[in-house]
Design a protein around this motif. Sequence first.
Motif, PDB file in Angstrom:
ATOM      1  N   PRO A  17      97.174 -39.432 -40.132  1.00 52.30           N
ATOM      2  CA  PRO A  17      97.480 -40.788 -40.600  1.00 52.30           C
ATOM      3  C   PRO A  17      97.008 -41.034 -42.032  1.00 52.30           C
ATOM      4  CG  PRO A  17      95.498 -40.824 -39.271  1.00 52.30           C
ATOM      5  CD  PRO A  17      96.007 -39.407 -39.232  1.00 52.30           C
ATOM      6  N   PRO A  18      97.653 -41.967 -42.730  1.00 47.92           N
ATOM      7  CA  PRO A  18      97.156 -42.361 -44.058  1.00 47.92           C
ATOM      8  C   PRO A  18      95.955 -43.294 -43.907  1.00 47.92           C
ATOM      9  CG  PRO A  18      99.038 -43.706 -43.472  1.00 47.92           C
ATOM     10  CD  PRO A  18      98.866 -42.707 -42.356  1.00 47.92           C
ATOM     11  N   LEU A  19      95.184 -43.423 -44.972  1.00 39.96           N
ATOM     12  CA  LEU A  19      94.122 -44.419 -44.999  1.00 39.96           C
ATOM     13  C   LEU A  19      94.774 -45.797 -44.931  1.00 39.96           C
ATOM     14  CD1 LEU A  19      90.975 -44.523 -45.411  1.00 39.96           C
ATOM     15  CD2 LEU A  19      91.440 -44.909 -47.823  1.00 39.96           C
ATOM     16  N   PRO A  20      94.283 -46.706 -44.086  1.00 37.82           N
ATOM     17  CA  PRO A  20      94.900 -48.038 -43.981  1.00 37.82           C
ATOM     18  C   PRO A  20      95.010 -48.719 -45.347  1.00 37.82           C
ATOM     19  CG  PRO A  20      93.297 -47.731 -42.232  1.00 37.82           C
ATOM     20  CD  PRO A  20      93.173 -46.533 -43.148  1.00 37.82           C
ATOM     21  N   PRO A  21      96.077 -49.516 -45.560  1.00 35.44           N
ATOM     22  CA  PRO A  21      96.331 -50.117 -46.887  1.00 35.44           C
ATOM     23  C   PRO A  21      95.153 -50.891 -47.453  1.00 35.44           C
ATOM     24  CG  PRO A  21      98.224 -50.423 -45.461  1.00 35.44           C
ATOM     25  CD  PRO A  21      97.146 -49.819 -44.603  1.00 35.44           C
ATOM     26  N   VAL A  22      94.499 -51.720 -46.635  1.00 41.41           N
ATOM     27  CA  VAL A  22      93.372 -52.509 -47.159  1.00 41.41           C
ATOM     28  C   VAL A  22      92.256 -51.579 -47.616  1.00 41.41           C
ATOM     29  CG1 VAL A  22      92.266 -52.849 -44.896  1.00 41.41           C
ATOM     30  CG2 VAL A  22      91.818 -54.451 -46.755  1.00 41.41           C
ATOM     31  N   ALA A  23      92.054 -50.490 -46.885  1.00 37.92           N
ATOM     32  CA  ALA A  23      91.006 -49.545 -47.255  1.00 37.92           C
ATOM     33  C   ALA A  23      91.343 -48.860 -48.578  1.00 37.92           C
ATOM     34  CB  ALA A  23      90.819 -48.511 -46.150  1.00 37.92           C
ATOM     35  N   LYS A 191      93.106 -35.742 -47.141  1.00 33.58           N
ATOM     36  CA  LYS A 191      94.199 -36.703 -47.331  1.00 33.58           C
ATOM     37  C   LYS A 191      93.655 -38.063 -47.738  1.00 33.58           C
ATOM     38  CE  LYS A 191      98.388 -38.546 -45.218  1.00 33.58           C
ATOM     39  NZ  LYS A 191      99.389 -38.391 -44.148  1.00 33.58           N
ATOM     40  N   TRP A 192      92.539 -38.460 -47.165  1.00 29.97           N
ATOM     41  CA  TRP A 192      91.950 -39.770 -47.468  1.00 29.97           C
ATOM     42  C   TRP A 192      91.113 -39.750 -48.738  1.00 29.97           C
ATOM     43  CZ3 TRP A 192      89.885 -42.589 -42.482  1.00 29.97           C
ATOM     44  CH2 TRP A 192      90.961 -42.829 -41.622  1.00 29.97           C
ATOM     45  N   LYS A 193      90.905 -38.536 -49.289  1.00 33.39           N
ATOM     46  CA  LYS A 193      90.051 -38.384 -50.478  1.00 33.39           C
ATOM     47  C   LYS A 193      88.638 -38.930 -50.215  1.00 33.39           C
ATOM     48  CE  LYS A 193      93.770 -38.400 -53.942  1.00 33.39           C
ATOM     49  NZ  LYS A 193      94.885 -38.248 -52.988  1.00 33.39           N
ATOM     50  N   LEU A 194      88.116 -38.575 -49.066  1.00 28.52           N
ATOM     51  CA  LEU A 194      86.756 -38.992 -48.724  1.00 28.52           C
ATOM     52  C   LEU A 194      85.751 -38.268 -49.615  1.00 28.52           C
ATOM     53  CD1 LEU A 194      86.766 -39.034 -44.800  1.00 28.52           C
ATOM     54  CD2 LEU A 194      87.203 -40.919 -46.380  1.00 28.52           C
ATOM     55  N   PRO A 195      84.558 -38.844 -49.785  1.00 25.93           N
ATOM     56  CA  PRO A 195      83.516 -38.146 -50.536  1.00 25.93           C
ATOM     57  C   PRO A 195      83.265 -36.758 -49.945  1.00 25.93           C
ATOM     58  CG  PRO A 195      82.861 -40.412 -50.109  1.00 25.93           C
ATOM     59  CD  PRO A 195      84.117 -40.189 -49.332  1.00 25.93           C
ATOM     60  N   GLU A 196      82.952 -35.795 -50.800  1.00 26.88           N
ATOM     61  CA  GLU A 196      82.782 -34.408 -50.347  1.00 26.88           C
ATOM     62  C   GLU A 196      81.716 -34.290 -49.261  1.00 26.88           C
ATOM     63  OE1 GLU A 196      82.242 -29.893 -52.182  1.00 26.88           O
ATOM     64  OE2 GLU A 196      81.937 -31.647 -53.476  1.00 26.88           O
ATOM     65  N   LYS A 197      80.706 -35.125 -49.352  1.00 28.61           N
ATOM     66  CA  LYS A 197      79.640 -35.106 -48.346  1.00 28.61           C
ATOM     67  C   LYS A 197      80.202 -35.345 -46.946  1.00 28.61           C
ATOM     68  CE  LYS A 197      76.016 -37.222 -49.581  1.00 28.61           C
ATOM     69  NZ  LYS A 197      75.235 -38.365 -50.074  1.00 28.61           N
TER      70      LYS A 197
END
Length: 279
Positions: A17-23, A191-197
Amino acid sequence: MQEDIIERIVLKTIDIPPLPPVAMKVMGLIHDDHASLNALEEIISRDQGFSTRLLRIANSPYYGRDRKIENISQAIMLIGFETLKSLVIATSIRDLHRRFGVFEQKLWEHSLGVALCGSLVAIITNLATPDEALVCGIVHDVGKTVINNTLPEIYIKIYDKVYKEGKSVKDVEDEVLGFNHTIIGNLIAKKWKLPEKMEMVITYHHDYPYPTHEDPAFADICNIIRVSDQICLKLGIGVKDPIDIPIDYESLGITEDALNELIGLFKIKFDDQKDFLLS
């Protein structure tokens, strides 16, 4: 090459899934040095579900504030941009639960248990901050949630097989699907580009020692979540694991007495906060 093959297999089977729009909007503003507090408040306030959850967390026992936080502006000022970013991600994980039956509640309860336990481990070991351990605990099993969303009938059968054969969830996922929740989680993190940690915790929270080919800066937080996961499995918090995995507390440099004290404190805090956190 092997990673590309696995990714192609995964993407044929699982809906990432994509990251939700508001997020996405909130994360974009947080990274914008010129973004104003008013702009951030406006975006959050448009999503009633997210803004309600944010206020609940800001007023939760975890933060232990003396005064009630009554609006988004106060919440942002209180918890800060970095913590807000973590809460955006945590809320997005909660929103992935398209259905929320008993099984989904157990998955969520386990993630919250690992999050709270991880924050306590971070405090006593001083190997990470409580806030980063909290959010890393929440996201560590995101791969399970996404597999369950896409293949709910198969995933229940995977857990049935886990209990009948006494194997680990990860091993049975590999047997049945050809991949496991850490691989799915890694794709989601990218996909969400979360922090590497967070990406490292999601990918390696079952691995010890921490892989030598990855940045050693993330070894401690991965180990904190790994041991916190073991503690929650031992206590039966969330979806149970039939394998009696020993708690590897020595890898964190703590004694058995310190572990027992930690578990006692964790039980009290989790019982006190779980109804609040699960709602």
